[in-house]
Write an enzyme that holds these catalytic residues in place. Structure first.
Site, short mmCIF file in Angstrom:
data_model
loop_
_atom_site.label_atom_id
_atom_site.label_comp_id
_atom_site.label_asym_id
_atom_site.label_seq_id
_atom_site.Cartn_x
_atom_site.Cartn_y
_atom_site.Cartn_z
N VAL A 77 0.82 -1.21 0.00
CA VAL A 77 0.00 0.00 0.00
C VAL A 77 0.86 1.26 0.00
O VAL A 77 0.36 2.36 -0.29
CB VAL A 77 -0.96 -0.02 1.20
CG1 VAL A 77 -0.23 0.30 2.49
CG2 VAL A 77 -2.13 0.91 1.01
N ASN A 103 -6.83 -1.20 6.82
CA ASN A 103 -6.39 -1.75 8.10
C ASN A 103 -4.86 -1.80 8.22
O ASN A 103 -4.35 -2.41 9.13
CB ASN A 103 -6.97 -3.16 8.28
CG ASN A 103 -6.52 -3.80 9.58
OD1 ASN A 103 -6.78 -3.29 10.66
ND2 ASN A 103 -5.78 -4.90 9.49
N SER A 155 -7.10 3.89 15.96
CA SER A 155 -6.69 3.33 17.24
C SER A 155 -7.11 4.28 18.34
O SER A 155 -7.23 5.49 18.13
CB SER A 155 -5.16 3.17 17.26
OG SER A 155 -4.68 2.93 18.57
N TYR A 169 2.83 7.22 15.74
CA TYR A 169 1.64 6.38 15.57
C TYR A 169 0.38 7.12 16.01
O TYR A 169 -0.63 7.15 15.30
CB TYR A 169 1.82 5.10 16.39
CG TYR A 169 0.67 4.12 16.30
CD1 TYR A 169 0.48 3.36 15.16
CD2 TYR A 169 -0.18 3.92 17.39
CE1 TYR A 169 -0.55 2.43 15.09
CE2 TYR A 169 -1.21 3.01 17.33
CZ TYR A 169 -1.39 2.26 16.17
OH TYR A 169 -2.42 1.34 16.11
N ALA A 170 0.44 7.75 17.20
CA ALA A 170 -0.72 8.45 17.73
C ALA A 170 -1.14 9.60 16.81
O ALA A 170 -2.33 9.79 16.53
CB ALA A 170 -0.43 8.98 19.13
N ALA A 171 -0.17 10.37 16.34
CA ALA A 171 -0.49 11.49 15.47
C ALA A 171 -1.07 11.02 14.14
O ALA A 171 -2.03 11.59 13.62
CB ALA A 171 0.77 12.34 15.23
#
Length: 273
Positions: A77, A103, A155, A169-171
């Protein structure tokens, strides 16, 4: 065949669903694998996509007799040309794409003083740009059809501190959530719905393969116990819980739902401690 193995038309009968990230990093119920199996159980023609060929056979095995409805494809991807080719091949074969599920993703630990510039960019590319790329190629098809449903997997890290510093990851996952809101409004009049599922701290193969090594020096049970203490419900969820949420948002049962999020975390993000 429904979730109980009984014959039936299914909630997604006649739908063509493309699921990016339908394999898994190890054995068991990862989110993408569970989504592919659940969709096949509900009658969809499932195009199960992953960049790792070795990750897809278990998806077919877990689907059992419904595996006949799953077609596996290899695609990175992160390569827009590969995504364009995959989407074109699906349309050539099936004439349409009714459901898109994004996903693909995964965390790299570290706050801004620790995470390298390269890893920050990799986190944005993997977790956020991948969603942009697939939608860039699939949304025009859905618009031409006058109908479609996109479900992006984000998430709870997008909305809460979840136990470890993983700022990239959070951003990026927060970006996925806002992407769904903005594009959901843009495409609402075109008959296309875009929603986001926010899984919490589920026991998926990612825990065993990577997260325990990152967070508890490889002690899987210690990480699982730490996670269990955060969750109000007295059970541990897995990828099948994510899959059921995605199924609802992809189905016609959610015909009046767009531009929003469904949190699947056992109540964790509702706690104040």
């Amino acid at each position: 065949m429904n979730a109980n193995g009984q014959a039936g038309a299914g909630r997604l009968a006649g739908k063509v669903a493309v699921i990016f990230g339908a394999g898994c990093v190890g054995p068991g119920w990862g989110n993408g694998r569970a989504i592919a199996v659940r969709f096949a159980q509900e009658g969809a023609v499932v195009v199960a996509v992953d960049k790792r060929p070795e990750s897809l056979p278990e998806t077919l095995d877990l689907a059992g007799a419904c595996g006949a409805r799953i077609q596996t494809h290899i695609c990175d991807v992160g390569d827009a040309a590969q995504v364009a080719g995959l989407v074109d091949a699906v349309v050539q074969r099936h004439g349409r794409i009714d459901i898109l599920v994004n996903n693909v993703g995964g965390p790299i630990p570290g706050g801004p003083a620790v995470l390298s510039q390269a890893d920050w960019q990799r986190q944005l590319d993997l977790n956020l740009t991948s969603v942009f790329t697939t939608c860039q190629h699939v949304l025009p098809i859905m618009e031409a059809q006058g109908a479609g449903a996109v479900v992006n997997v984000s998430s709870t890290s997008a909305i809460r501190w979840t136990g470890s510093p993983q700022v990239g990851y959070a951003a990026a996952k927060a970006g996925v959530m806002q992407f769904g809101r903005v594009v959901g409004v843009e495409y609402a009049r075109k008959g296309v719905r875009i929603n986001t599922v926010l899984p919490g701290q589920l026991h998926t193969p990612l825990v065993d393969a990577f997260l325990a090594g990152q967070q508890t020096e490889g002690d899987i049970e210690a990480l699982l116990e730490r996670r269990r203490r955060r969750i109000p419900l007295p059970l541990s969820g897995d990828g099948r819980d994510t899959a059921n949420a995605v199924l609802f948002l992809a189905s016609d049962e959610a015909r009046f739902v767009t531009g929003t999020e469904l949190v699947v975390d056992g109540g964790m993000s509702a706690r104040c401690d």
